[in-house]
Design an enzyme around this catalytic site. Sequence first.
Site, PDB file in Angstrom:
ATOM      1  N   ASP A 222       4.745  -6.492  -6.752  1.00 23.91           N
ATOM      2  CA  ASP A 222       4.204  -5.495  -6.413  1.00 23.91           C
ATOM      3  C   ASP A 222       4.705  -4.057  -6.749  1.00 23.91           C
ATOM      4  O   ASP A 222       5.841  -4.020  -7.243  1.00 23.91           O
ATOM      5  CB  ASP A 222       4.469  -5.522  -4.666  1.00 23.91           C
ATOM      6  CG  ASP A 222       3.851  -4.458  -3.946  1.00 23.91           C
ATOM      7  OD1 ASP A 222       2.499  -4.714  -3.647  1.00 23.91           O
ATOM      8  OD2 ASP A 222       4.544  -3.737  -3.408  1.00 23.91           O
ATOM      9  N   GLU A 281       1.408  -5.897 -10.760  1.00 23.27           N
ATOM     10  CA  GLU A 281       0.391  -5.183 -10.137  1.00 23.27           C
ATOM     11  C   GLU A 281       0.859  -3.707 -10.881  1.00 23.27           C
ATOM     12  O   GLU A 281       1.884  -3.031 -10.262  1.00 23.27           O
ATOM     13  CB  GLU A 281       0.474  -5.068  -8.758  1.00 23.27           C
ATOM     14  CG  GLU A 281      -0.309  -4.011  -8.024  1.00 23.27           C
ATOM     15  CD  GLU A 281      -0.098  -3.185  -6.871  1.00 23.27           C
ATOM     16  OE1 GLU A 281      -1.100  -2.823  -5.977  1.00 23.27           O
ATOM     17  OE2 GLU A 281       1.287  -2.983  -6.613  1.00 23.27           O
TER      18      GLU A 281
HETATM   19  C1  GLC Z   1       0.793  -2.573  -3.334  1.00 23.87           C
HETATM   20  C2  GLC Z   1       0.220  -3.356  -2.150  1.00 23.87           C
HETATM   21  C3  GLC Z   1      -0.035  -2.751  -1.066  1.00 23.87           C
HETATM   22  C4  GLC Z   1       1.168  -1.930  -0.477  1.00 23.87           C
HETATM   23  C5  GLC Z   1       1.708  -1.367  -1.507  1.00 23.87           C
HETATM   24  C6  GLC Z   1       3.202  -0.712  -1.161  1.00 23.87           C
HETATM   25  O1  GLC Z   1       0.012  -1.844  -3.725  1.00 23.87           O
HETATM   26  O2  GLC Z   1      -0.842  -4.296  -2.769  1.00 23.87           O
HETATM   27  O3  GLC Z   1      -1.004  -3.425   0.025  1.00 23.87           O
HETATM   28  O4  GLC Z   1       0.786  -1.185   0.625  1.00 23.87           O
HETATM   29  O5  GLC Z   1       1.976  -1.996  -2.793  1.00 23.87           O
HETATM   30  O6  GLC Z   1       3.919  -1.924  -1.070  1.00 23.87           O
END
Ligand code: GLC
Length: 555
Positions: A222, A281
């Site tokens: 993440d 991500e």
């Molecule tokens: C990422 C997740 C999202 C979350 C953010 C903070 O983008 O996919 O759902 O709110 O991180 O952790």
Amino acid sequence: MTQHLAAPAAAPTTGTHTGWWRDAVIYQVYPRSFADGNGDGMGDLEGIRGRLPYLKELGVDAVWLSPFYASPQADAGYDVADYRAIDPMFGSLLDADALIREAHELDLRIIVDLVPNHSSDQHEWFQRALREGPGSPLRERYHFRTGKGEDGSEPPNDWESIFGGPAWTRVTEPDGTPGEWYLHLFAPEQPDFNWEHPAVRDEFRSILRFWLDMGVDGFRVDVAHGLVKAEGLPDIGAHDQLKLLGNDVMPFFDQDGVHEIYRSWRQVLGEYDGERVLVAEAWTPTVERTANYVRPDEMHQAFNFQYLGTHWDAEELRRVIDDSLAAMRPVGAPATWVLSNHDVTRHATRFANPAGLGTQLRTAGDRELGLRRARAATLLMLALPGSAYVYQGEELGLPDVTDLPDEVRQDPSFFRATGQDGFRDGCRVPIPWTVEGSSYGFGDGGSWLPQPATWGGLSVEAQAGDPGSTLELYRSALAVRREQPGLGAGEDVEWMEAPEGVLAFRRDGFVCTANTTGRAIPVPLPGRFLLSNEPVSHGEGVVELPADTTVWWAV
Ligand code: GLC
């Protein structure tokens, strides 16, 4: 706690070649909304376990689970209080162990979500940092600073939170006085770790090992672009910083220092057998910068958000496909493709609306058109070389629920005046499994977000066995993808001549044509018909490609 658990079942060993992840179809489960095993209205691990055979039958290779860790749920579990515990709302470590084991028995791999940019404000480290006051060594594991201005009442710098408002919150010190500020790029309940601190680095390597020992096949990381902040936390000097994100390298995102962290994680994974993977991500300004995360000694895959944001338009799609493949080629990583996830409006609704409205919408648009294009877009995605991500419910053609009443919304960004549009609840509504029942088979105890009355007709039960359904289209597409050696594999597509608005490309033994326009277009018959999202009829040597339709051909 693992000592109560038997040795993890071995990960699947079948597969056509090493690097199972290179062409894997990975299904994202959002645990709150997938299936509720204990009837409390909230999805859980028991519910997921019960549906593993469904995922096997669907034909995916791996399952990515959004966070299920102990969490106060200020951001639906992306605020972790204990990285080695399951939130009681989702089950226990024993359930996680059973889930991993049973998935492996079915030849399904399990990828878990890791949230290293920030913890919950209820994490033991943060709580101790607050209790111990200024000067506590625990404060060095986060970004605590004194405020600006004479009485320190202004934030230490001008950074804005992704969820809106300043990225800093001032704490009340143990003696009751207003004190230091701490950094949170997301909600105030999500303080950012200080990744310059060795204890933070050690802790996350240990967390990786904990889950690798549990038998997981990988991690979706993440906010992988956020861990390292520019030295001195310099001001940006502009407002509306969210708008800058897509174009510029920000002092809090995509700093070069993050790569050293992923190199060290790759080494940890290397200590384990069975091809475990790291998936980034990483929101970066360009696909080239995304490629930095998947260099041979770093992560294995990165989400392709440029593709997710592309409209249903042949020219645009071709450009992004070419750019994505070109960016990955020098680093040897597979491209990835994704159309929906838990943070954006489902693609059946995005494509139902005029292009250019962004990825978080409040308007249902033309549902029939949206579904038709979504089905065509899925067939296109599954014909591309690399790995593809499917978000739970898209195989049912679910639209976003765009008319949720404000009082049921839970997305933290919805409650903040500025920042990211807070309409993420619309893609998080629990899945319908049956035609009837209080929550359409999601569970016995209702559902944490209300499901629309149309949900029963979209359920798995309603669609299974119906050859025209979206569920059967996904099942057929994934079955063909497994049988057709050229699909998914390789690194390239060979573009063919095609009329305006049509994409046509050749792969090994295979041709894909996608008509992105609203009218039928004749083209020379490319080969033997395999699959399409709409009925296709053809005569001698020529085929009329229906509007908004992708067709797969064997050659
Ligand atoms: C990422 C997740 C999202 C979350 C953010 C903070 O983008 O996919 O759902 O709110 O991180 O952790």
